[in-house]
Design a protein around this motif. Structure first.
Motif, mmCIF file in Angstrom:
data_model
loop_
_atom_site.group_PDB
_atom_site.id
_atom_site.type_symbol
_atom_site.label_atom_id
_atom_site.label_comp_id
_atom_site.label_asym_id
_atom_site.label_seq_id
_atom_site.Cartn_x
_atom_site.Cartn_y
_atom_site.Cartn_z
ATOM 1 N N GLY A 6 0.804 -1.215 0.000
ATOM 2 C CA GLY A 6 0.000 0.000 0.000
ATOM 3 C C GLY A 6 0.834 1.260 0.000
ATOM 4 N N ILE A 7 0.345 2.283 0.670
ATOM 5 C CA ILE A 7 0.964 3.600 0.644
ATOM 6 C C ILE A 7 2.327 3.622 1.346
ATOM 7 N N ARG A 10 6.679 2.588 -0.149
ATOM 8 C CA ARG A 10 7.836 3.381 -0.580
ATOM 9 C C ARG A 10 8.965 3.380 0.436
ATOM 10 N N PHE A 11 8.701 2.951 1.664
ATOM 11 C CA PHE A 11 9.738 2.907 2.685
ATOM 12 C C PHE A 11 10.557 1.632 2.637
ATOM 13 N N GLY A 12 10.074 0.617 1.903
ATOM 14 C CA GLY A 12 10.824 -0.633 1.800
ATOM 15 C C GLY A 12 10.951 -1.309 3.152
ATOM 16 N N ARG A 20 5.753 1.736 10.192
ATOM 17 C CA ARG A 20 5.176 1.766 8.842
ATOM 18 C C ARG A 20 3.675 1.521 8.876
ATOM 19 N N LYS A 21 3.218 0.594 9.729
ATOM 20 C CA LYS A 21 1.783 0.309 9.842
ATOM 21 C C LYS A 21 1.017 1.496 10.401
ATOM 22 N N GLU A 25 -1.816 3.721 8.322
ATOM 23 C CA GLU A 25 -3.172 3.925 8.826
ATOM 24 C C GLU A 25 -3.548 5.405 8.845
ATOM 25 N N ILE A 26 -2.640 6.243 9.305
ATOM 26 C CA ILE A 26 -2.893 7.687 9.371
ATOM 27 C C ILE A 26 -3.047 8.278 7.972
#
Length: 70
Positions: A6-7, A10-12, A20-21, A25-26
């Protein structure tokens, strides 16, 4: 086949899964369609700055939460 991230994809592998989760969500809440509290139109509300929200239809501007207008 890789995971669907998902969004936050991009952080890998960086920054840890928990962060990251939470960020995912935010950001999903921030970019979903919001309803204007004045004219009740959905999908026309945009975020101008952190906590400043604007309705494109009725032209009202109000202070809300940082990532959601309510």
């Amino acid at each position: 086949m890789g995971k669907v991230t998902g969004i936050a994809g991009r952080f890998g592998a960086r920054y840890g899964s928990t962060l990251r989760k939470k960020w995912k969500e935010i950001m999903e809440r921030r970019y979903q369609e919001h309803q204007c509290p004045y004219c009740k139109t959905s999908g026309k509300v945009i975020r101008l700055a952190s906590g400043i929200w604007y309705c494109k239809k009725c032209g009202t501007k109000w202070a809300g939460l940082a990532y959601t207008p309510y």
